[in-house]
Scaffold this motif. Structure first.
Motif, PDB file in Angstrom:
ATOM      1  N   THR A 113       0.846  -1.192   0.000  1.00 35.86           N
ATOM      2  CA  THR A 113       0.000   0.000   0.000  1.00 35.86           C
ATOM      3  C   THR A 113       0.882   1.242   0.000  1.00 35.86           C
ATOM      4  OG1 THR A 113      -1.755  -1.110   1.224  1.00 35.86           O
ATOM      5  CG2 THR A 113      -1.762   1.296   1.260  1.00 35.86           C
ATOM      6  N   ILE A 114       0.628   2.139  -0.937  1.00 34.35           N
ATOM      7  CA  ILE A 114       1.308   3.437  -0.948  1.00 34.35           C
ATOM      8  C   ILE A 114       0.313   4.469  -0.432  1.00 34.35           C
ATOM      9  CG2 ILE A 114       2.406   5.210  -2.372  1.00 34.35           C
ATOM     10  CD1 ILE A 114       3.322   2.997  -4.256  1.00 34.35           C
TER      11      ILE A 114
ATOM     12  N   THR B 278       4.789   3.933   2.806  1.00 34.40           N
ATOM     13  CA  THR B 278       4.325   2.670   2.234  1.00 34.40           C
ATOM     14  C   THR B 278       4.485   1.540   3.233  1.00 34.40           C
ATOM     15  OG1 THR B 278       4.589   1.125   0.370  1.00 34.40           O
ATOM     16  CG2 THR B 278       6.588   2.215   1.168  1.00 34.40           C
TER      17      THR B 278
END
Length: 562
Positions: A191-192, A234
């Motif tokens: 996930t960013i 992230t």
């Protein structure tokens, strides 16, 4: 600190669940090592994960929220080291394997019978709880799958789990265990959460560096002027868990040209503290959010940068539009990317603060500072970047024995300790000098001793400090023993201990005047002794002596029946 929040930039987010090739600098014997636990693997923490003071050097295996699961050797080998710590890894075992790697098992509840006998003998020999015992290749040989003990929650563990590492035996460098095939179920891309642009110019990185935390939805071009850097927030998740774990690699490209590549393939215990320079430390302290910088401070020794173009910062030499792209992968190769447009704009002016200081400190030399009631010596290499150092003095606090010394601020990290000397005022009498320590504005002890007119200590923190004294002995709270009690139906003595300021230095238990092993869990402040089977029935006396770091002593004594 000025934080510039603008709703601009990211053109798209791409997620790739199909495994992509990983960047690796060496080959790994996949299939050689088995699992350390006989349950389906789930991770609560992963290699390279960002922790408060270090990069995580192993994988944390979940143990179904309980202790006492069998822990086994992951391959043939011999026990090379067994250790008991009051904090840290707690009860830990090290196994050397013939293929040049060492497996490490931390936070165990107990060792197997052979190791327990070795540890207990050394504890009684040294008359101390914490021991670190090297073993030769003939003392305890193991086969793959042999039990070495039970999983637990010892040391500084925050919950039941097994911390597992694989290290290069020769260098002792920890390596990512998932590269050896010891993977956790994971088909979820990283996930960013956000991108940050830093307008660096030619100034040292600090809380005054202009920051722009970018939205992940808008598509406007980012305007820059001069040298700038990029950072990313992230994390990664695994199937079936809600933990935010670490990623494996972070790559930054400018028009498809590599600018920065970070790999969590191998770490170094010697430089792991430099996580404070790798992340945006001021922003983390203020917001508790970790932005990982794709550029490196000039004196950051951390070894996770696989490639850097210069120092990772960027200066655009034209006024054309360029493409910046992040590519983030986990240890399975699941991939996420973010792209944004950036353009040099001579008319863009960052809203920067004027930075001044009492003195200018350089990271590449020793720095000394002295005022009426303070002296500071910062060794070469302790700072990550040049520093506009600030100092001022405040009023003496009610419980203090000096003026408050405001030594810069807590937003600047240090890699090494520096010497801090504070001169006490006349209220520190001769009788109190041996009890003097240095504390910060949250009353955390930084240690210290009086010598030659100063209270001196070494610390890795800037902040606000003053001299206090610790004249209060530790507290002992018996849990299941009292004078004259019949202890025949219980297997151990339980007490709790604590200290108000300088901390516990030592504890020693005695039964009938003979030293006995007291085991300690600092998280719960619990101290206990398991009765030996050789203790005869009849009357006995239990005595416990607890001493803090300013040599204040508390003693508890109780006769009992067994």
């Amino acid at each position: 600190m000025k934080v510039f929040c603008i709703c601009t930039s990211l053109f798209f987010t791409a997620l790739t669940a199909v495994a992509q090739p990983l960047i690796k600098t060496r080959t790994y014997p996949a299939g050689y090592f088995g699992s350390p636990l006989a349950i389906p693997p789930q991770a609560s923490g992963t290699f390279g994960e960002l922790r408060s003071t270090h990069l995580h050097a192993g994988d944390d295996y979940r143990t179904q929220q309980r202790t006492g699961l069998p822990v086994v050797a992951v391959a043939d080998g011999y026990v090379s080291r067994v250790r008991v710590q009051m904090g840290g890894g707690g009860n830990s075992v090290y196994i050397n394997h013939p293929n040049g790697f060492t497996s490490v098992y931390l936070h165990m509840q107990e060792f197997n019978a052979q190791l327990m006998a070795i540890v207990k003998a050394k504890q009684y020999e040294l008359q101390r709880f914490d021991v670190d015992i090297p073993l030769d290749s003939t003392t305890l040989l193991l086969k793959k799958g042999d039990r070495i003990g039970l999983s637990g929650n010892s040391g500084s563990s925050e919950g039941p789990h097994l911390h597992f590492e694989l290290r290069d035996t020769e260098t002792e460098a920890p390596l990512n265990p998932q590269l050896f095939g010891l993977k956790f179920p994971d088909d979820i891309p990283p996930t960013i959460r956000g991108i940050t642009v830093y307008d660096l110019e030619d100034r040292p990185f600090s809380e005054h560096t202009p920051r722009r935390h970018l939205s992940l939805t808008d598509q406007q071009t980012i305007h820059v002027n001069g040298r700038f850097g990029i950072g990313i927030n992230t994390t990664d998740r695994h199937n079936g868990t809600t933990f935010n774990n670490g990623v494996y690699s972070i790559e930054l490209f400018l028009d498809d040209k590599p600018i920065s590549t970070v790999l969590f393939e191998e770490l170094s215990f010697a430089t792991s503290r430099a996580i404070h320079s790798y992340i945006d430390y001021p922003y983390y302290i203020l917001k508790r959010t970790r932005v990982q910088k794709s550029f490196r401070d000039p004196n950051n020794p951390i070894n996770i940068f696989h490639f850097l173009e210069g120092d990772g910062s960027i200066t655009l030499m034209d006024n054309l539009e360029h493409t910046l792209r992040y590519r983030v992968r986990d240890a399975h190769g699941n991939t996420s990317t973010h792209t944004l447009k950036v353009k040099n704009d001579p008319s863009y002016t960052p809203d920067k603060q004027r930075t001044t200081g009492t003195a200018m400190f350089r990271y590449d030399r020793e720095n000394r500072f002295a005022a009426d009631h303070i002296e500071i010596i910062i060794p070469e290499g302790a700072l990550y970047d040049h520093l506009h150092f600030n100092y001022h003095q405040g009023a003496r606090p009610k419980d203090g024995y000096s003026m408050v010394q405001h030594v810069h601020n807590r937003l600047t990290p240090l890699f090494e300790s520096y010497e801090l000397k504070i001169r006490p005022d006349s209220t520190l009498t001769d009788a109190l000098k041996s009890k003097a320590i240095i504390v910060d504005d949250r009353r955390n002890s930084h240690g210290g001793n009086f010598n030659d007119g100063w209270v001196r200590t070494k610390t890795r923190s800037f902040g606000s400090f003053h001299i206090a004294v610790d004249t209060v002995p530790p507290t002992i709270q018996p849990q299941n023993i009292s004078p004259g009690k019949d202890m025949g139906a219980v297997s151990r003595v339980n007490v709790k201990i604590s200290d108000n300021l300088s901390g516990i230095q030592s504890f020693n238990g005695y039964i009938d005047g003979k030293w006995v092993l007291m085991e300690y869990d600092p998280k719960s402040r619990s101290l206990w002794h398991v009765f030996e089977s050789s203790l005869p029935t009849g009357k006995h006396t239990f005595r416990l002596e607890v001493v803090d770091w300013k040599d204040n002593e508390q003693v508890y004594e109780a006769p009992f029946l067994k």
